[in-house]
Design a protein around this motif. Structure first.
Motif, short mmCIF file in Angstrom:
data_model
loop_
_atom_site.label_atom_id
_atom_site.label_comp_id
_atom_site.label_asym_id
_atom_site.label_seq_id
_atom_site.Cartn_x
_atom_site.Cartn_y
_atom_site.Cartn_z
N ILE A 93 -9.07 10.28 7.28
CA ILE A 93 -8.37 9.45 8.27
C ILE A 93 -8.77 8.00 8.03
O ILE A 93 -9.95 7.66 7.99
CB ILE A 93 -8.73 9.87 9.71
CG1 ILE A 93 -8.26 11.32 9.95
CG2 ILE A 93 -8.09 8.93 10.72
CD1 ILE A 93 -8.63 11.86 11.31
N VAL A 94 -7.75 7.17 7.84
CA VAL A 94 -7.98 5.74 7.57
C VAL A 94 -7.35 4.93 8.70
O VAL A 94 -6.15 5.08 8.98
CB VAL A 94 -7.39 5.31 6.22
CG1 VAL A 94 -7.62 3.82 5.99
CG2 VAL A 94 -7.99 6.13 5.08
N PHE A 95 -8.16 4.08 9.33
CA PHE A 95 -7.67 3.18 10.38
C PHE A 95 -7.94 1.76 9.91
O PHE A 95 -9.09 1.37 9.70
CB PHE A 95 -8.38 3.45 11.70
CG PHE A 95 -7.93 2.54 12.83
CD1 PHE A 95 -6.86 2.90 13.63
CD2 PHE A 95 -8.57 1.34 13.07
CE1 PHE A 95 -6.44 2.07 14.67
CE2 PHE A 95 -8.17 0.50 14.10
CZ PHE A 95 -7.09 0.87 14.90
N ASP A 96 -6.87 0.98 9.70
CA ASP A 96 -7.05 -0.37 9.18
C ASP A 96 -6.04 -1.32 9.81
O ASP A 96 -4.87 -1.33 9.45
CB ASP A 96 -6.89 -0.38 7.66
CG ASP A 96 -7.00 -1.78 7.08
OD1 ASP A 96 -7.73 -2.60 7.68
OD2 ASP A 96 -6.34 -2.05 6.06
N SER A 97 -6.52 -2.12 10.74
CA SER A 97 -5.66 -3.14 11.36
C SER A 97 -5.83 -4.49 10.69
O SER A 97 -5.24 -5.49 11.13
CB SER A 97 -6.00 -3.24 12.86
OG SER A 97 -7.36 -3.59 13.05
N THR A 98 -6.65 -4.54 9.62
CA THR A 98 -6.91 -5.81 8.94
C THR A 98 -5.95 -6.07 7.79
O THR A 98 -5.87 -7.19 7.28
CB THR A 98 -8.35 -5.84 8.39
OG1 THR A 98 -8.48 -4.85 7.34
CG2 THR A 98 -9.36 -5.52 9.49
N GLY A 99 -5.26 -5.04 7.33
CA GLY A 99 -4.34 -5.19 6.21
C GLY A 99 -5.01 -5.08 4.86
O GLY A 99 -4.42 -5.40 3.83
N THR A 100 -6.24 -4.57 4.85
CA THR A 100 -7.00 -4.47 3.60
C THR A 100 -6.59 -3.26 2.76
O THR A 100 -6.42 -3.35 1.55
CB THR A 100 -8.51 -4.38 3.90
OG1 THR A 100 -8.90 -5.49 4.69
CG2 THR A 100 -9.32 -4.33 2.62
N VAL A 101 -6.41 -2.13 3.40
CA VAL A 101 -6.10 -0.87 2.71
C VAL A 101 -4.60 -0.78 2.42
O VAL A 101 -3.77 -1.09 3.30
CB VAL A 101 -6.54 0.35 3.54
CG1 VAL A 101 -6.20 1.65 2.82
CG2 VAL A 101 -8.04 0.26 3.84
N THR A 102 -4.25 -0.36 1.22
CA THR A 102 -2.84 -0.17 0.84
C THR A 102 -2.47 1.31 0.95
O THR A 102 -3.34 2.18 0.95
CB THR A 102 -2.59 -0.64 -0.59
OG1 THR A 102 -3.33 0.20 -1.51
CG2 THR A 102 -3.02 -2.08 -0.77
N LYS A 103 -1.18 1.57 1.01
CA LYS A 103 -0.72 2.95 1.11
C LYS A 103 -1.05 3.74 -0.16
O LYS A 103 -1.24 4.96 -0.12
CB LYS A 103 0.77 3.01 1.41
CG LYS A 103 1.69 2.43 0.35
CD LYS A 103 3.14 2.55 0.78
CE LYS A 103 4.08 1.99 -0.29
NZ LYS A 103 5.50 2.10 0.14
N GLU A 104 -1.13 3.03 -1.30
CA GLU A 104 -1.49 3.71 -2.56
C GLU A 104 -2.92 4.25 -2.50
O GLU A 104 -3.21 5.32 -3.05
CB GLU A 104 -1.34 2.74 -3.74
CG GLU A 104 0.08 2.41 -4.14
CD GLU A 104 0.77 1.45 -3.19
OE1 GLU A 104 2.01 1.39 -3.19
OE2 GLU A 104 0.04 0.76 -2.43
N GLU A 105 -3.79 3.52 -1.83
CA GLU A 105 -5.18 3.97 -1.69
C GLU A 105 -5.26 5.21 -0.79
O GLU A 105 -6.05 6.13 -1.05
CB GLU A 105 -6.04 2.85 -1.11
CG GLU A 105 -6.25 1.68 -2.06
CD GLU A 105 -7.03 0.55 -1.43
OE1 GLU A 105 -8.15 0.27 -1.90
OE2 GLU A 105 -6.52 -0.06 -0.47
N VAL A 106 -4.46 5.25 0.26
CA VAL A 106 -4.42 6.43 1.14
C VAL A 106 -3.85 7.63 0.39
O VAL A 106 -4.31 8.76 0.55
CB VAL A 106 -3.58 6.14 2.40
CG1 VAL A 106 -3.51 7.38 3.29
CG2 VAL A 106 -4.16 4.98 3.18
N GLU A 107 -2.88 7.39 -0.47
CA GLU A 107 -2.20 8.46 -1.19
C GLU A 107 -3.14 9.19 -2.15
O GLU A 107 -2.89 10.35 -2.53
CB GLU A 107 -1.01 7.89 -1.96
CG GLU A 107 -0.10 8.94 -2.58
CD GLU A 107 1.07 8.34 -3.33
OE1 GLU A 107 1.98 9.09 -3.71
OE2 GLU A 107 1.07 7.10 -3.53
#
Length: 256
Positions: A93-107
């Protein structure tokens, strides 16, 4: 012979399956419904357990791990100054309101849920689905709203779980009837090859019982949560083999 005795004999006796061809079609239809019911039980159970545990787990996360947030004007906002990543029970589970994490990293995770700055990500067995917050551009969604939704879902579980079972049972029944019907057509080819004097009605009834061994095996494997490689080819190979042996037990045309 009652339906449970037929189920038992269908596990090991092609000769008895051949004898069942004389029974009424309605009894064979009822037998297919029984197989569908039994095979749908493990999936219904585990999905219900996962639903209950999932709601409880999400409530715990919102209370202890994830800070207060809101989604407004297509953006996720919170007091968190850095991304929060939680790994439990094979789920990331990734929670990021800073805009640091990309969807590719979650994938990159096999199974994951990502609440990112501009979108929500769900990854299941490596397959990613993206949901943009712009869909909620005319409304504001907060963590309190999510808690309320989870509370509502939890209160509706006594209704949702039976509905879930009915849906799974209907889907399983439909699949089972289609499979038996296709197997019955294959039985007509086997009939011609083996020179047997039977009709489609006979092959359909025999097919209903010929899938018993395969259905029982995969029901047990699903109960044990054991993944069987090449499940579909194995199912068809076993079912066709049992049907072939059953048809072979019928006297040939030349012997009549």
């Amino acid at each position: 012979m009652n339906i449970l005795a037929q189920l038992w004999k269908s596990l090991y006796s092609p000769k008895d399956i051949a004898r069942f061809r004389f029974q009424k079609i309605g009894k064979a239809i009822g037998y297919v419904f029984l197989l569908a019911f039994l095979s749908s039980l493990p999936l219904s159970y585990y999905m219900s357990v996962n639903l209950v545990d999932g709601i409880r787990y999400m409530k715990t996360l919102l209370e202890n791990e994830i800070p207060s947030f809101n989604i407004e004007n297509g953006k996720l906002a919170s007091s968190a100054t850095q991304p929060i990543t939680i790994n439990e029970h094979g789920l990331t589970i990734v929670f990021d309101s800073t805009g640091t994490v990309t969807k590719e990293e979650v994938e990159r995770a096999t199974n994951a849920i990502g609440l990112l700055k501009h979108e929500a990500i769900i990854v299941t067995n490596g397959q990613m689905q993206t949901y943009s917050y712009s869909m909620f551009s005319n409304m504001t969604l907060t963590d309190e709203d999510v808690r309320t939704l989870l509370e509502t879902l939890q209160s509706l579980l006594p209704v949702l779980i039976p509905i879930l079972f009915v849906f799974i049972y209907l889907f399983t029944s439909t699949s089972k009837f289609i499979g038996v019907s296709v197997l019955a057509f294959i039985g007509l080819i086997l009939r011609s090859t083996l020179d047997k004097n039977i009709s489609y009605r006979h092959t359909w009834i025999m097919s209903a019982y010929a899938v018993t061994l395969s259905t029982t095996f995969f029901t047990i494997m699903e109960t044990l949560q054991t993944v069987v490689p090449y499940a579909v080819p194995i199912h068809w190979f076993v079912s066709i083999s049992v049907l072939f042996l059953a048809i072979k037990e019928i006297p040939s045309v030349k012997q009549l």
